[in-house]
Design a protein around this motif. Sequence first.
Motif, PDB file in Angstrom:
ATOM      1  N   MET A   1       0.709  -1.143  -0.054  1.00 42.62           N
ATOM      2  CA  MET A   1       0.081  -0.236   0.422  1.00 42.62           C
ATOM      3  C   MET A   1       1.168   1.595   0.207  1.00 42.62           C
ATOM      4  O   MET A   1       1.579   1.800   1.351  1.00 42.62           O
ATOM      5  N   LEU A   2       0.632   2.270  -0.780  1.00 41.47           N
ATOM      6  CA  LEU A   2       1.828   3.455  -1.080  1.00 41.47           C
ATOM      7  C   LEU A   2       1.063   4.235   0.028  1.00 41.47           C
ATOM      8  O   LEU A   2      -0.267   4.403  -0.304  1.00 41.47           O
ATOM      9  N   GLU A   3       1.376   5.641   0.551  1.00 38.58           N
ATOM     10  CA  GLU A   3       0.769   6.279   1.229  1.00 38.58           C
ATOM     11  C   GLU A   3       0.311   6.950   0.180  1.00 38.58           C
ATOM     12  O   GLU A   3      -0.563   7.921   0.836  1.00 38.58           O
ATOM     13  N   HIS A   4       0.984   7.509  -0.810  1.00 37.11           N
ATOM     14  CA  HIS A   4       0.323   8.453  -1.645  1.00 37.11           C
ATOM     15  C   HIS A   4       1.306   8.388  -3.029  1.00 37.11           C
ATOM     16  O   HIS A   4       1.870   7.312  -3.439  1.00 37.11           O
ATOM     17  N   VAL A   5       1.342   9.233  -4.177  1.00 34.75           N
ATOM     18  CA  VAL A   5       1.237   8.577  -5.712  1.00 34.75           C
ATOM     19  C   VAL A   5       1.843  10.008  -6.038  1.00 34.75           C
ATOM     20  O   VAL A   5       1.551  11.145  -5.736  1.00 34.75           O
TER      21      VAL A   5
ATOM     22  N   LYS B   1      10.394   2.818  -2.750  1.00 32.72           N
ATOM     23  CA  LYS B   1      11.524   3.262  -2.584  1.00 32.72           C
ATOM     24  C   LYS B   1      11.645   4.746  -3.057  1.00 32.72           C
ATOM     25  O   LYS B   1      12.023   4.958  -1.744  1.00 32.72           O
ATOM     26  N   TYR B   2      11.144   5.253  -3.715  1.00 32.11           N
ATOM     27  CA  TYR B   2      11.533   6.852  -3.932  1.00 32.11           C
ATOM     28  C   TYR B   2      10.312   7.871  -3.257  1.00 32.11           C
ATOM     29  O   TYR B   2      11.472   8.320  -2.457  1.00 32.11           O
ATOM     30  N   LEU B   3       9.690   7.289  -2.680  1.00 29.97           N
ATOM     31  CA  LEU B   3       9.351   8.017  -1.172  1.00 29.97           C
ATOM     32  C   LEU B   3       9.833   7.879   0.084  1.00 29.97           C
ATOM     33  O   LEU B   3      10.445   8.780   1.171  1.00 29.97           O
ATOM     34  N   GLN B   4      11.013   6.395   0.470  1.00 29.66           N
ATOM     35  CA  GLN B   4      11.555   6.736   1.360  1.00 29.66           C
ATOM     36  C   GLN B   4      12.348   7.086   0.804  1.00 29.66           C
ATOM     37  O   GLN B   4      13.280   7.457   2.346  1.00 29.66           O
ATOM     38  N   SER B   5      13.072   7.565  -0.128  1.00 28.73           N
ATOM     39  CA  SER B   5      14.226   8.222  -0.431  1.00 28.73           C
ATOM     40  C   SER B   5      13.751   9.460  -0.367  1.00 28.73           C
ATOM     41  O   SER B   5      14.484  10.365   0.490  1.00 28.73           O
ATOM     42  N   GLU B   6      12.823  10.191  -0.451  1.00 29.92           N
ATOM     43  CA  GLU B   6      12.594  11.074  -0.181  1.00 29.92           C
ATOM     44  C   GLU B   6      12.544  11.947   0.989  1.00 29.92           C
ATOM     45  O   GLU B   6      12.832  12.442   1.964  1.00 29.92           O
ATOM     46  N   ARG B   7      11.871  10.940   2.067  1.00 26.05           N
ATOM     47  CA  ARG B   7      11.601  11.146   3.547  1.00 26.05           C
ATOM     48  C   ARG B   7      13.704  11.201   4.481  1.00 26.05           C
ATOM     49  O   ARG B   7      13.260  10.900   5.736  1.00 26.05           O
ATOM     50  N   GLY B   8      14.187  10.475   3.628  1.00 27.63           N
ATOM     51  CA  GLY B   8      15.280  10.190   4.134  1.00 27.63           C
ATOM     52  C   GLY B   8      16.647   9.339   4.613  1.00 27.63           C
ATOM     53  O   GLY B   8      17.397   9.409   4.681  1.00 27.63           O
ATOM     54  N   TYR B   9      15.970   8.132   3.882  1.00 25.56           N
ATOM     55  CA  TYR B   9      16.201   7.069   4.109  1.00 25.56           C
ATOM     56  C   TYR B   9      17.415   6.965   3.723  1.00 25.56           C
ATOM     57  O   TYR B   9      17.905   7.035   2.713  1.00 25.56           O
ATOM     58  N   THR B  10      18.214   5.663   4.590  1.00 21.44           N
ATOM     59  CA  THR B  10      19.519   5.551   3.666  1.00 21.44           C
ATOM     60  C   THR B  10      19.602   4.321   2.867  1.00 21.44           C
ATOM     61  O   THR B  10      18.609   3.971   2.468  1.00 21.44           O
ATOM     62  N   ALA B  11      20.513   4.171   2.125  1.00 27.85           N
ATOM     63  CA  ALA B  11      20.812   3.750   0.674  1.00 27.85           C
ATOM     64  C   ALA B  11      20.689   2.105   1.417  1.00 27.85           C
ATOM     65  O   ALA B  11      19.771   1.220   1.041  1.00 27.85           O
ATOM     66  N   GLU B  12      21.330   1.849   2.949  1.00 26.43           N
ATOM     67  CA  GLU B  12      21.804   0.679   3.325  1.00 26.43           C
ATOM     68  C   GLU B  12      19.882  -0.341   3.663  1.00 26.43           C
ATOM     69  O   GLU B  12      19.450  -1.814   3.452  1.00 26.43           O
ATOM     70  N   VAL B  13      19.232   1.239   4.098  1.00 22.16           N
ATOM     71  CA  VAL B  13      17.443   1.047   4.045  1.00 22.16           C
ATOM     72  C   VAL B  13      16.698   0.069   3.048  1.00 22.16           C
ATOM     73  O   VAL B  13      15.973  -0.269   2.628  1.00 22.16           O
ATOM     74  N   LEU B  14      16.868   1.405   2.221  1.00 27.43           N
ATOM     75  CA  LEU B  14      16.200   2.013   0.652  1.00 27.43           C
ATOM     76  C   LEU B  14      16.551   0.043   0.305  1.00 27.43           C
ATOM     77  O   LEU B  14      15.683  -1.025  -0.495  1.00 27.43           O
ATOM     78  N   VAL B  15      18.244  -0.768  -0.182  1.00 26.98           N
ATOM     79  CA  VAL B  15      18.212  -1.775  -0.666  1.00 26.98           C
ATOM     80  C   VAL B  15      17.621  -2.919   0.659  1.00 26.98           C
ATOM     81  O   VAL B  15      18.550  -4.477   0.350  1.00 26.98           O
ATOM     82  N   GLU B  16      16.902  -2.667   1.806  1.00 27.00           N
ATOM     83  CA  GLU B  16      16.738  -4.300   2.856  1.00 27.00           C
ATOM     84  C   GLU B  16      18.290  -4.528   3.854  1.00 27.00           C
ATOM     85  O   GLU B  16      17.776  -5.863   3.541  1.00 27.00           O
ATOM     86  N   GLN B  17      18.849  -3.808   3.519  1.00 25.26           N
ATOM     87  CA  GLN B  17      20.029  -4.253   4.219  1.00 25.26           C
ATOM     88  C   GLN B  17      20.772  -5.006   3.451  1.00 25.26           C
ATOM     89  O   GLN B  17      22.167  -5.662   4.125  1.00 25.26           O
ATOM     90  N   ASP B  18      20.995  -5.698   1.904  1.00 23.24           N
ATOM     91  CA  ASP B  18      21.183  -5.795   1.330  1.00 23.24           C
ATOM     92  C   ASP B  18      22.830  -5.792   0.461  1.00 23.24           C
ATOM     93  O   ASP B  18      23.065  -4.529   0.336  1.00 23.24           O
ATOM     94  N   ARG B  19      23.616  -6.822   1.147  1.00 22.51           N
ATOM     95  CA  ARG B  19      25.457  -5.961   0.591  1.00 22.51           C
ATOM     96  C   ARG B  19      25.336  -6.079  -0.350  1.00 22.51           C
ATOM     97  O   ARG B  19      26.008  -5.090  -0.856  1.00 22.51           O
ATOM     98  N   SER B  20      25.209  -7.114  -0.948  1.00 26.67           N
ATOM     99  CA  SER B  20      25.576  -7.360  -2.771  1.00 26.67           C
ATOM    100  C   SER B  20      24.711  -6.372  -3.236  1.00 26.67           C
ATOM    101  O   SER B  20      25.313  -5.425  -4.547  1.00 26.67           O
ATOM    102  N   ARG B  21      23.550  -5.502  -2.710  1.00 21.49           N
ATOM    103  CA  ARG B  21      23.199  -4.667  -3.620  1.00 21.49           C
ATOM    104  C   ARG B  21      23.366  -3.330  -3.315  1.00 21.49           C
ATOM    105  O   ARG B  21      23.360  -2.245  -4.388  1.00 21.49           O
ATOM    106  N   LEU B  22      23.481  -3.276  -1.491  1.00 17.05           N
ATOM    107  CA  LEU B  22      24.355  -2.197  -2.068  1.00 17.05           C
ATOM    108  C   LEU B  22      25.632  -1.563  -2.083  1.00 17.05           C
ATOM    109  O   LEU B  22      26.221  -0.564  -3.105  1.00 17.05           O
TER     110      LEU B  22
END
Length: 677
Positions: free
Chosen positions: A508-512, A560-581
């Motif tokens: 569920m997206l908080e908003h579009v 992920k875009y909305l999370q980035s707008e809120r200032g989430y770190t790269a680690e959070v955005l890739v869900e702590q996956d080291r290879s993705r990071l």
Amino acid sequence: MGVRGLQGFVGSACPHTRTAVNFKELAELHRSQHPGCAPTVVVDAMCCLRYWYTPESWVCGGQWREYFAALRDFVTAFTTVGIKLVFFFDGMVEQGKRAVWVRRRLKNNQEIARIFHYIKSHGEQPGRNMFFLPSGLAIFTRFALKTLGQETLCSLQEADYEVASYGLQHNCLGILGEDTDYLIYDTCPYFSISELCLDSLDTVMLCREKLCESLELSLADLPLLACLLGNDTVPEGLFESFRFQCLSSYTSARKNSDKRGNVILAVADHISKVLRLHQGEKKLEEMLPLGQNKALFYKGVASYLLPGQTSPWIFQKPKGITTLGKQIVSVSTDPEFKPESLVCTHPESKEETPVCTHPETEQEDPMNMEPEMKQQVTMVSDTEILKVARAQHVQAESYLVYGVMTSGEIECSNTLEDALDQALPSQAFVYRPMRQRVYSLLLGAGGGGASGGPVVQEWFVHSGNPLRHPDLVRPLPMNVPGCWPGWCVSRHSSACARKEPLQSTDMMLEHVDPRAVQLGSLLVRGLSMLVLVNSACGFPWSSSDFMPWNVFDGKLFHEKYLQSERGYTAEVLVEQDRSRLTRFHDLKSIVCKACVREDRRIVSRQHWRPHHSGRWERQGSGSHRTNSGHSRSGRRQHWRDQGPGSRQREPDRWRRHSPSSGHPDEKEKQQPISLSP
């Protein structure tokens, strides 16, 4: 699409032309009547895209894994009952149809503007009544169907002509689509995709014979009727006064028909009771107000004639020769006239299952086209190269390459882009340098500088472009050491986070956000550009590496875009996956280094911060929406101000300017992702 007003007329005034049928029963009957022949349904894929796209989310860029699953279910439903499917896609826009193409694109622009207005007003996706196909859907549907093992073909002219020809020549079970032109062609039965129930394989067959009974016409009269009513070849306004005269003298108007329906009845009545009276005695232009549009009208009628078919209405030879795309039709005075050159080109089926062919029609080998190619003026003179490019085009293996090499003309339809967002350039400009280097590879960069070398005509939809004429774009030399622009996108495509379709569906997206909507479409268009690059380079990569169902999910991208707008770190955005990071930082480094080389500045926008009410609000809202472009001479010029005329270099570079940084205590405690080098 199709004949003006005929769809509504058939539904309201001629319901008896619509017959409920079942594909499984039809297939069994076909096998009993044609032993050893696989029942085949030829599908007009462009008519079916709306039917196939069933995922709930569409505005965020597409739910591609769900869409792929829907296509798989569609194919399985038919193959389970022993029905072979052959899919046709539009491959070229004929010169005579360009005005129609432009008119539809401009209408789509209005629809897109309403979509973005709704998103900004409500912060959510509009309802299905405003549904717009995700960008790139037609392109990637071709590859999805090929991945599913289906025979997928791309047309060399108007797709509905090739669909109708294929259905006739191969004695197909029927045509599946949604285009009233299939009621006009004298071909195999026509079935409605919009009425199809996939679970039961029930649908509606629209019978052209019953339509003729209702209108008191013969099958051979239908092309004449279509042109008098208006279609994609003959503009509707051309015979407006003639139709009014027919309606004025028509005395049998039906009460259950609207005005448009009575116009159709009146024109059909005029054909059956007036024109037939002098058929064979008078020239058609003596009975109709053709005037200077005589050649266009004859072209329209002839465009419905399939291989081996004739028209009793074409008996007078106009000046010169009427050209239909790749076909050349001489309109003869001979009553035995047969447009033998109207031959549908299609590849031989690679399957061993025997397919019935029309006994009176000789098949044309698509690879044996050297005489035709010598007669055409093409951008590339090597006929062997053209043969390969043509075969790849017909087999729907390449994208745009054949059009560049033959006519030097390509087009791209509408993209979900906000015309009022001045901060983002259109995908038409973003990927133009990549296309220009492809042109260099295919055509050569030329040695005459800015004024020399080949020119490609681009019909790309973007804000402010009235599409009155194409953008004239010249090739650029490939000066990127070691790789092409876009290779890194393919190389790092696996860095995109993925979820199973059901997980994404439940999200569920908080908003579009309207900006994220455009960015999602921009990313998917970038994947389609990789298809172009891969095609031009001879397929060095596996196409599965940049198919959107493997690398992109619209709703997940939006989250992920909305999370980035809120200032989430790269680690959070890739869900702590080291290879993705690691891949993310590699890609970030490549992007930043490229921007430094190009003297482009990328600055993070102001981010979200929690308000005392618990809602997220923007810092510095509004100011980050502005953007100015700088030409090489230093003079400011916005990217949207670039007119559609001749462009002899890359578009002016554009920079994003950041708002003032504000007070230190307004900065986020959790550092957001920074795109600064």
